[in-house]
Design a protein around this motif. Structure first.
Motif, PDB file in Angstrom:
ATOM      1  N   LEU A  54      -9.145  63.771 -12.725  1.00  0.00           N
ATOM      2  CA  LEU A  54      -8.458  62.483 -12.761  1.00  0.00           C
ATOM      3  C   LEU A  54      -7.015  62.623 -13.239  1.00  0.00           C
ATOM      4  O   LEU A  54      -6.110  62.033 -12.624  1.00  0.00           O
ATOM      5  CB  LEU A  54      -9.230  61.500 -13.649  1.00  0.00           C
ATOM      6  N   PRO A  55      -6.731  63.378 -14.325  1.00  0.00           N
ATOM      7  CA  PRO A  55      -5.325  63.515 -14.744  1.00  0.00           C
ATOM      8  C   PRO A  55      -4.442  64.108 -13.648  1.00  0.00           C
ATOM      9  O   PRO A  55      -3.303  63.676 -13.461  1.00  0.00           O
ATOM     10  CB  PRO A  55      -5.413  64.458 -15.959  1.00  0.00           C
ATOM     11  N   TRP A  56      -4.981  65.074 -12.902  1.00  0.00           N
ATOM     12  CA  TRP A  56      -4.195  65.692 -11.835  1.00  0.00           C
ATOM     13  C   TRP A  56      -3.898  64.680 -10.740  1.00  0.00           C
ATOM     14  O   TRP A  56      -2.757  64.554 -10.289  1.00  0.00           O
ATOM     15  CB  TRP A  56      -4.959  66.892 -11.272  1.00  0.00           C
ATOM     16  N   TYR A  57      -4.939  63.938 -10.301  1.00  0.00           N
ATOM     17  CA  TYR A  57      -4.704  62.955  -9.246  1.00  0.00           C
ATOM     18  C   TYR A  57      -3.747  61.868  -9.732  1.00  0.00           C
ATOM     19  O   TYR A  57      -2.875  61.410  -8.986  1.00  0.00           O
ATOM     20  CB  TYR A  57      -6.013  62.308  -8.771  1.00  0.00           C
ATOM     21  N   THR A  58      -3.897  61.441 -10.983  1.00  0.00           N
ATOM     22  CA  THR A  58      -3.019  60.398 -11.525  1.00  0.00           C
ATOM     23  C   THR A  58      -1.569  60.846 -11.495  1.00  0.00           C
ATOM     24  O   THR A  58      -0.671  60.085 -11.104  1.00  0.00           O
ATOM     25  CB  THR A  58      -3.434  60.043 -12.960  1.00  0.00           C
ATOM     26  N   MET A  59      -1.313  62.084 -11.884  1.00  0.00           N
ATOM     27  CA  MET A  59       0.062  62.605 -11.848  1.00  0.00           C
ATOM     28  C   MET A  59       0.597  62.635 -10.414  1.00  0.00           C
ATOM     29  O   MET A  59       1.757  62.305 -10.177  1.00  0.00           O
ATOM     30  CB  MET A  59       0.110  64.005 -12.474  1.00  0.00           C
ATOM     31  N   LEU A  60      -0.272  63.004  -9.469  1.00  0.00           N
ATOM     32  CA  LEU A  60       0.147  63.051  -8.070  1.00  0.00           C
ATOM     33  C   LEU A  60       0.512  61.655  -7.572  1.00  0.00           C
ATOM     34  O   LEU A  60       1.553  61.460  -6.937  1.00  0.00           O
ATOM     35  CB  LEU A  60      -0.967  63.641  -7.212  1.00  0.00           C
ATOM     36  N   GLU A  61      -0.330  60.669  -7.865  1.00  0.00           N
ATOM     37  CA  GLU A  61      -0.061  59.312  -7.406  1.00  0.00           C
ATOM     38  C   GLU A  61       1.129  58.690  -8.126  1.00  0.00           C
ATOM     39  O   GLU A  61       1.791  57.795  -7.591  1.00  0.00           O
ATOM     40  CB  GLU A  61      -1.298  58.434  -7.593  1.00  0.00           C
ATOM     41  N   GLN A  62       1.412  59.149  -9.323  1.00  0.00           N
ATOM     42  CA  GLN A  62       2.563  58.630 -10.064  1.00  0.00           C
ATOM     43  C   GLN A  62       3.864  59.335  -9.690  1.00  0.00           C
ATOM     44  O   GLN A  62       4.921  59.001 -10.228  1.00  0.00           O
ATOM     45  CB  GLN A  62       2.315  58.757 -11.567  1.00  0.00           C
ATOM     46  N   GLY A  63       3.806  60.266  -8.780  1.00  0.00           N
ATOM     47  CA  GLY A  63       5.014  60.941  -8.322  1.00  0.00           C
ATOM     48  C   GLY A  63       5.516  62.015  -9.263  1.00  0.00           C
ATOM     49  O   GLY A  63       6.708  62.337  -9.253  1.00  0.00           O
ATOM     50  N   LYS A  64       4.608  62.589 -10.059  1.00  0.00           N
ATOM     51  CA  LYS A  64       5.021  63.656 -10.962  1.00  0.00           C
ATOM     52  C   LYS A  64       5.220  64.948 -10.188  1.00  0.00           C
ATOM     53  O   LYS A  64       4.679  65.141  -9.093  1.00  0.00           O
ATOM     54  CB  LYS A  64       3.964  63.876 -12.050  1.00  0.00           C
ATOM     55  N   GLU A  65       5.979  65.852 -10.759  1.00  0.00           N
ATOM     56  CA  GLU A  65       6.282  67.120 -10.098  1.00  0.00           C
ATOM     57  C   GLU A  65       5.155  68.109 -10.353  1.00  0.00           C
ATOM     58  O   GLU A  65       5.049  68.701 -11.431  1.00  0.00           O
ATOM     59  CB  GLU A  65       7.605  67.696 -10.614  1.00  0.00           C
ATOM     60  N   ILE A  66       4.273  68.283  -9.373  1.00  0.00           N
ATOM     61  CA  ILE A  66       3.171  69.225  -9.471  1.00  0.00           C
ATOM     62  C   ILE A  66       3.024  69.955  -8.143  1.00  0.00           C
ATOM     63  O   ILE A  66       3.425  69.456  -7.089  1.00  0.00           O
ATOM     64  CB  ILE A  66       1.838  68.532  -9.830  1.00  0.00           C
ATOM     65  N   ASN A  67       2.442  71.157  -8.212  1.00  0.00           N
ATOM     66  CA  ASN A  67       2.201  71.949  -7.005  1.00  0.00           C
ATOM     67  C   ASN A  67       0.835  71.613  -6.427  1.00  0.00           C
ATOM     68  O   ASN A  67      -0.135  71.441  -7.168  1.00  0.00           O
ATOM     69  CB  ASN A  67       2.274  73.444  -7.324  1.00  0.00           C
ATOM     70  N   VAL A  68       0.761  71.532  -5.116  1.00  0.00           N
ATOM     71  CA  VAL A  68      -0.468  71.120  -4.445  1.00  0.00           C
ATOM     72  C   VAL A  68      -0.805  72.125  -3.347  1.00  0.00           C
ATOM     73  O   VAL A  68       0.052  72.474  -2.541  1.00  0.00           O
ATOM     74  CB  VAL A  68      -0.308  69.718  -3.806  1.00  0.00           C
ATOM     75  N   SER A  69      -2.060  72.561  -3.313  1.00  0.00           N
ATOM     76  CA  SER A  69      -2.492  73.483  -2.263  1.00  0.00           C
ATOM     77  C   SER A  69      -2.981  72.702  -1.048  1.00  0.00           C
ATOM     78  O   SER A  69      -3.382  71.537  -1.151  1.00  0.00           O
ATOM     79  CB  SER A  69      -3.625  74.377  -2.782  1.00  0.00           C
ATOM     80  N   ASP A  70      -2.981  73.373   0.098  1.00  0.00           N
ATOM     81  CA  ASP A  70      -3.491  72.738   1.319  1.00  0.00           C
ATOM     82  C   ASP A  70      -4.967  72.399   1.189  1.00  0.00           C
ATOM     83  O   ASP A  70      -5.444  71.389   1.720  1.00  0.00           O
ATOM     84  CB  ASP A  70      -3.286  73.663   2.522  1.00  0.00           C
ATOM     85  N   GLN A  71      -5.728  73.241   0.476  1.00  0.00           N
ATOM     86  CA  GLN A  71      -7.156  72.987   0.303  1.00  0.00           C
ATOM     87  C   GLN A  71      -7.390  71.686  -0.455  1.00  0.00           C
ATOM     88  O   GLN A  71      -8.263  70.881  -0.084  1.00  0.00           O
ATOM     89  CB  GLN A  71      -7.797  74.159  -0.442  1.00  0.00           C
ATOM     90  N   VAL A  72      -6.629  71.476  -1.509  1.00  0.00           N
ATOM     91  CA  VAL A  72      -6.761  70.239  -2.279  1.00  0.00           C
ATOM     92  C   VAL A  72      -6.338  69.034  -1.435  1.00  0.00           C
ATOM     93  O   VAL A  72      -6.984  67.981  -1.465  1.00  0.00           O
ATOM     94  CB  VAL A  72      -5.926  70.321  -3.564  1.00  0.00           C
ATOM     95  N   LEU A  73      -5.263  69.179  -0.662  1.00  0.00           N
ATOM     96  CA  LEU A  73      -4.811  68.074   0.186  1.00  0.00           C
ATOM     97  C   LEU A  73      -5.838  67.739   1.256  1.00  0.00           C
ATOM     98  O   LEU A  73      -6.044  66.562   1.587  1.00  0.00           O
ATOM     99  CB  LEU A  73      -3.475  68.429   0.831  1.00  0.00           C
ATOM    100  N   ASP A  74      -6.508  68.755   1.785  1.00  0.00           N
ATOM    101  CA  ASP A  74      -7.573  68.504   2.759  1.00  0.00           C
ATOM    102  C   ASP A  74      -8.698  67.692   2.127  1.00  0.00           C
ATOM    103  O   ASP A  74      -9.238  66.757   2.736  1.00  0.00           O
ATOM    104  CB  ASP A  74      -8.128  69.825   3.299  1.00  0.00           C
ATOM    105  N   SER A  75      -9.070  68.055   0.898  1.00  0.00           N
ATOM    106  CA  SER A  75     -10.118  67.314   0.198  1.00  0.00           C
ATOM    107  C   SER A  75      -9.696  65.876  -0.062  1.00  0.00           C
ATOM    108  O   SER A  75     -10.498  64.942   0.088  1.00  0.00           O
ATOM    109  CB  SER A  75     -10.447  68.007  -1.133  1.00  0.00           C
ATOM    110  N   LEU A  76      -8.453  65.700  -0.414  1.00  0.00           N
ATOM    111  CA  LEU A  76      -7.945  64.361  -0.674  1.00  0.00           C
ATOM    112  C   LEU A  76      -7.891  63.538   0.604  1.00  0.00           C
ATOM    113  O   LEU A  76      -8.221  62.343   0.611  1.00  0.00           O
ATOM    114  CB  LEU A  76      -6.550  64.468  -1.301  1.00  0.00           C
ATOM    115  N   ALA A  77      -7.506  64.171   1.715  1.00  0.00           N
ATOM    116  CA  ALA A  77      -7.475  63.475   3.004  1.00  0.00           C
ATOM    117  C   ALA A  77      -8.865  63.016   3.411  1.00  0.00           C
ATOM    118  O   ALA A  77      -9.043  61.903   3.932  1.00  0.00           O
ATOM    119  CB  ALA A  77      -6.877  64.389   4.070  1.00  0.00           C
TER     120      ALA A  77
END
Length: 288
Positions: A54-77
């Motif tokens: 949850l903290p990771w997703y929250t940072m992503l949705e809040q526009g924080k500067e974090i690195n994201v892998s394609d695997q994680v983005l696929d799961s999110l999609a």
């Protein structure tokens, strides 16, 4: 696109997609539905569905500067039930590829090269025009003007297809299924805007549309995305009657985001004959 702009746009996209997805649609039929303050899914539900913290997703949705892998983005999609265009949009915003660095043709090239105006001249029986990434019509054949309304007498804004659909009643009434056509073009425009978000002309154009059309303002906030626009056009033409047109959108290679738009009539319902009749009554001068 700057990193700050990209992260802001990613935040808006994720929030819009989370809020539009119900627990039932996401595969959570037994989710507690009373006293829900959040429209759609909660952040913790998205994180759980995607298998991320949850903290990771929250940072992503809040526009924080974090690195994201394609695997994680696929799961999110998958968790957000994104279609192919939306998934591509997510990938571009969260992890932009070198496509941003592709070479741009020199600015001293003509907006529409003579070869393309010649091509338009060779299609007298189908409406066709050249547009740019903002949906501005740059060149057209006479039949396009006869079908969609005059481009010759239009000002710069009125030669934009999105502006026509939302701001010009005469153009809006032309389309039998206006909402489908407008939604298709808006989704295509949104995808192009994201790839050129540093262009201030987009921002001023969007602000003008939001101010002039409350409907556009609502649709823009809904954040629909589509990378191409190929829906059929069913037109109630005031002179020749119904025209069913199949849309073909072709990107022009070695150009500054130029597109050839061709509209092919249905050969079985009389549309081709009615379009041919309109072509006979139309002068044959190409305009840019």
């Amino acid at each position: 696109m700057s990193d700050d702009q990209r992260r802001t746009e990613l935040s808006r996209f994720l929030r819009a997609r989370r809020q539009r997805l119900s627990p039932e649609e996401a595969g959570l039929p037994h989710a507690e539905r009373t006293r829900r303050r959040t429209k759609g899914l909660r952040r913790e539900e998205v994180a759980a569905l995607a298998g991320i913290s949850l903290p990771w997703y929250t940072m992503l949705e809040q526009g924080k500067e974090i690195n994201v892998s394609d695997q994680v983005l696929d799961s999110l999609a998958r968790a957000l039930r994104l279609n192919a265009d939306e998934r591509m949009h997510l990938m571009y915003l969260a992890n932009p590829r070198p496509i941003e660095l592709r070479a741009k043709p020199s600015d001293d090239r003509p907006a529409v090269p003579p070869s393309l105006t010649y091509l338009l001249d060779q299609m007298p029986l189908v409406p066709a025009y050249i547009s740019d990434e903002k949906l501005n019509v740059l060149a057209w054949n006479p039949l396009a003007s006869a079908v969609f309304g005059s481009f010759e007498s239009a000002n710069r804004r009125e030669r934009n297809m999105l502006w026509r659909l939302f701001m010009m009643p005469s153009s809006r009434s032309l389309f039998v299924d206006w909402e489908l056509v407008a939604g298709s073009l808006l989704g295509h425009f949104r995808a192009m805007y994201t790839m050129h978000i540093e262009d201030v002309c987009y921002r001023s154009f969007i602000d003008e549309l939001k101010e002039g059309s409350p409907e556009f303002a609502v649709w823009w906030d809904n954040y629909e995305v589509a990378c191409i626009s190929q829906n059929r056009r069913e037109i109630a033409h005031p002179r020749v009657g119904k025209l069913n047109l199949e849309t073909k959108l072709l990107r022009v290679e070695d150009s500054r985001d130029r597109y050839l738009n061709v509209f092919i009539p249905d050969p079985n319902d009389g549309s081709a004959a009615r379009l041919a009749k309109l072509a006979e009554e139309t002068p044959v001068t190409i305009t840019t």
